[in-house]
Design a protein around this motif. Structure first.
Motif, short mmCIF file in Angstrom:
data_model
loop_
_atom_site.label_atom_id
_atom_site.label_comp_id
_atom_site.label_asym_id
_atom_site.label_seq_id
_atom_site.Cartn_x
_atom_site.Cartn_y
_atom_site.Cartn_z
N ILE A 23 25.34 18.11 74.45
CA ILE A 23 24.90 19.46 74.80
C ILE A 23 23.60 19.39 75.59
O ILE A 23 23.46 20.05 76.63
CB ILE A 23 24.72 20.32 73.53
CG1 ILE A 23 26.08 20.59 72.87
CG2 ILE A 23 24.04 21.65 73.87
CD1 ILE A 23 25.99 21.25 71.52
N LEU A 24 22.64 18.60 75.13
CA LEU A 24 21.36 18.48 75.82
C LEU A 24 21.51 17.91 77.22
O LEU A 24 20.80 18.29 78.15
CB LEU A 24 20.39 17.62 75.00
CG LEU A 24 19.91 18.19 73.67
CD1 LEU A 24 19.04 17.18 72.95
CD2 LEU A 24 19.14 19.48 73.89
N GLY A 31 29.17 27.65 77.62
CA GLY A 31 30.42 28.37 77.81
C GLY A 31 31.65 27.56 77.46
O GLY A 31 32.75 28.10 77.36
N THR A 32 31.49 26.24 77.28
CA THR A 32 32.62 25.38 76.94
C THR A 32 33.18 25.76 75.57
O THR A 32 32.44 25.90 74.60
CB THR A 32 32.20 23.90 76.91
OG1 THR A 32 31.72 23.53 78.20
CG2 THR A 32 33.37 23.00 76.53
N VAL A 33 34.51 25.92 75.49
CA VAL A 33 35.15 26.20 74.22
C VAL A 33 35.19 24.92 73.39
O VAL A 33 35.56 23.86 73.88
CB VAL A 33 36.59 26.73 74.42
CG1 VAL A 33 37.32 26.85 73.09
CG2 VAL A 33 36.55 28.08 75.12
N VAL A 34 34.76 25.03 72.14
CA VAL A 34 34.73 23.86 71.25
C VAL A 34 36.09 23.68 70.61
O VAL A 34 36.55 24.55 69.86
CB VAL A 34 33.64 24.03 70.16
CG1 VAL A 34 33.70 22.88 69.18
CG2 VAL A 34 32.27 24.13 70.81
N GLN A 35 36.74 22.58 70.92
CA GLN A 35 38.05 22.26 70.34
C GLN A 35 37.86 21.14 69.33
O GLN A 35 37.75 19.97 69.69
CB GLN A 35 39.03 21.86 71.44
CG GLN A 35 39.27 23.00 72.45
CD GLN A 35 40.20 22.61 73.57
OE1 GLN A 35 39.98 21.59 74.22
NE2 GLN A 35 41.24 23.40 73.79
N LEU A 62 22.97 26.56 68.87
CA LEU A 62 23.44 25.87 70.07
C LEU A 62 24.93 26.08 70.30
O LEU A 62 25.42 25.90 71.42
CB LEU A 62 23.13 24.37 69.97
CG LEU A 62 21.64 24.03 69.93
CD1 LEU A 62 21.45 22.53 69.76
CD2 LEU A 62 20.93 24.52 71.18
N LEU A 63 25.65 26.47 69.26
CA LEU A 63 27.04 26.90 69.36
C LEU A 63 27.10 28.34 68.86
O LEU A 63 26.42 28.68 67.89
CB LEU A 63 27.96 26.01 68.51
CG LEU A 63 28.01 24.52 68.84
CD1 LEU A 63 28.97 23.80 67.89
CD2 LEU A 63 28.42 24.27 70.28
N THR A 72 31.93 28.41 70.95
CA THR A 72 31.63 27.91 72.30
C THR A 72 30.20 27.37 72.34
O THR A 72 29.38 27.69 71.48
CB THR A 72 31.75 29.04 73.36
OG1 THR A 72 30.78 30.05 73.08
CG2 THR A 72 33.15 29.65 73.35
N VAL A 73 29.93 26.58 73.36
CA VAL A 73 28.57 26.10 73.60
C VAL A 73 27.76 27.25 74.16
O VAL A 73 28.19 27.93 75.10
CB VAL A 73 28.55 24.91 74.58
CG1 VAL A 73 27.12 24.44 74.82
CG2 VAL A 73 29.40 23.76 74.05
N ARG A 74 26.59 27.47 73.59
CA ARG A 74 25.76 28.58 74.03
C ARG A 74 25.29 28.41 75.47
O ARG A 74 24.88 27.32 75.87
CB ARG A 74 24.53 28.70 73.12
CG ARG A 74 23.57 29.80 73.53
CD ARG A 74 22.48 29.96 72.51
NE ARG A 74 21.56 31.02 72.86
CZ ARG A 74 20.68 31.55 72.02
NH1 ARG A 74 20.61 31.10 70.78
NH2 ARG A 74 19.87 32.52 72.40
N ILE A 75 25.37 29.47 76.24
CA ILE A 75 24.81 29.49 77.59
C ILE A 75 23.34 29.88 77.47
O ILE A 75 23.02 30.95 76.94
CB ILE A 75 25.56 30.50 78.49
CG1 ILE A 75 27.02 30.08 78.65
CG2 ILE A 75 24.86 30.62 79.84
CD1 ILE A 75 27.86 31.11 79.39
#
Length: 213
Positions: A23-24, A31-35, A62-63, A72-75
């Motif tokens: 993530i960093l 915005g990435t969907v976490v699968q 962070l999510l 999702t990953v936080r924008i």
């Protein structure tokens, strides 16, 4: 049973560290969907440590869940960035002043050597630049003697780091003079100089980001 629980916790910690770094480093972009299953397969872990790691990252902001409840990953927005840097500007100058009176001389020497190596390298790898930045700010937070301050600084730096990396705003050798001033103040055991140097550094970082908009 105890050993199994300990091993699972260790694996969860390793999974958390791996995801945090992705993530960093913007390899898991905002915005990435976490699968969960695919991530577990890619990292070679079971669903249990993956769930633990994802829960920790969600708890740290962070999510996040989107409108459909999907993780999702936080924008990190510009507003998020400016809010985070404002908190850092409140805390880190004080942390630097406290650290100037307590940080180990060997640690200052190690940081100075890292910075000298960066200065000597005409084209340092971004990972090396970020490693120094992390080492400097984390060391100052730890040496402040205030664990709450140190933890808050780490969390705010994550937001600013993600924003800068995802938007490729960092220079190849960001803030060399600023960092040198901070290290000089730490080496001299000068709290006021450390406070002023950190204030100047963070203000310049903020100005550099705003100049790109």
């Amino acid at each position: 049973m105890v050993e199994s629980a300990a091993a699972n916790k260790s694996l969860a910690d390793e999974t958390y560290d791996a995801l945090l770094e992705e993530i960093l480093a913007a390899r898991l972009a905002g915005g990435t969907v976490v699968q969960e299953r695919r991530l577990a397969e890619r990292l070679g872990v079971s669903r249990s440590p993956m769930r633990d790691a994802l829960g920790r990252l969600e708890g740290q902001g962070l999510l996040i869940r989107n409108d459909k409840g999907v993780l999702t990953v936080r924008i990190i927005t510009l507003t998020d960035y400016l809010n985070a840097i404002s908190v850092r500007m409140l805390l880190e100058p004080t942390a630097a002043a406290l650290a100037a009176e307590a940080i180990d001389a060997a640690e200052v020497k190690r940081l100075a050597e890292m910075l000298e190596a960066l200065d000597a390298d005409p084209d340092p790898e971004p990972a090396v630049v970020w490693a120094f930045d992390d080492a400097l700010h984390d060391s100052i937070g730890a040496a402040s003697g205030n664990p709450f301050m140190a933890e808050t600084i780490v969390r705010m730096r994550r937001y600013t780091t993600i924003f800068e990396r995802q938007r490729k705003l960092a220079q190849r050798k960001p803030g060399l003079e600023d960092h040198q001033a901070i290290l000089r103040a730490l080496a001299a055991r000068d709290p006021q100089a450390a406070r002023e140097a950190m204030t100047i550094h963070l203000d310049q970082v903020r100005r550099n980001v705003l100049a790109t908009y």
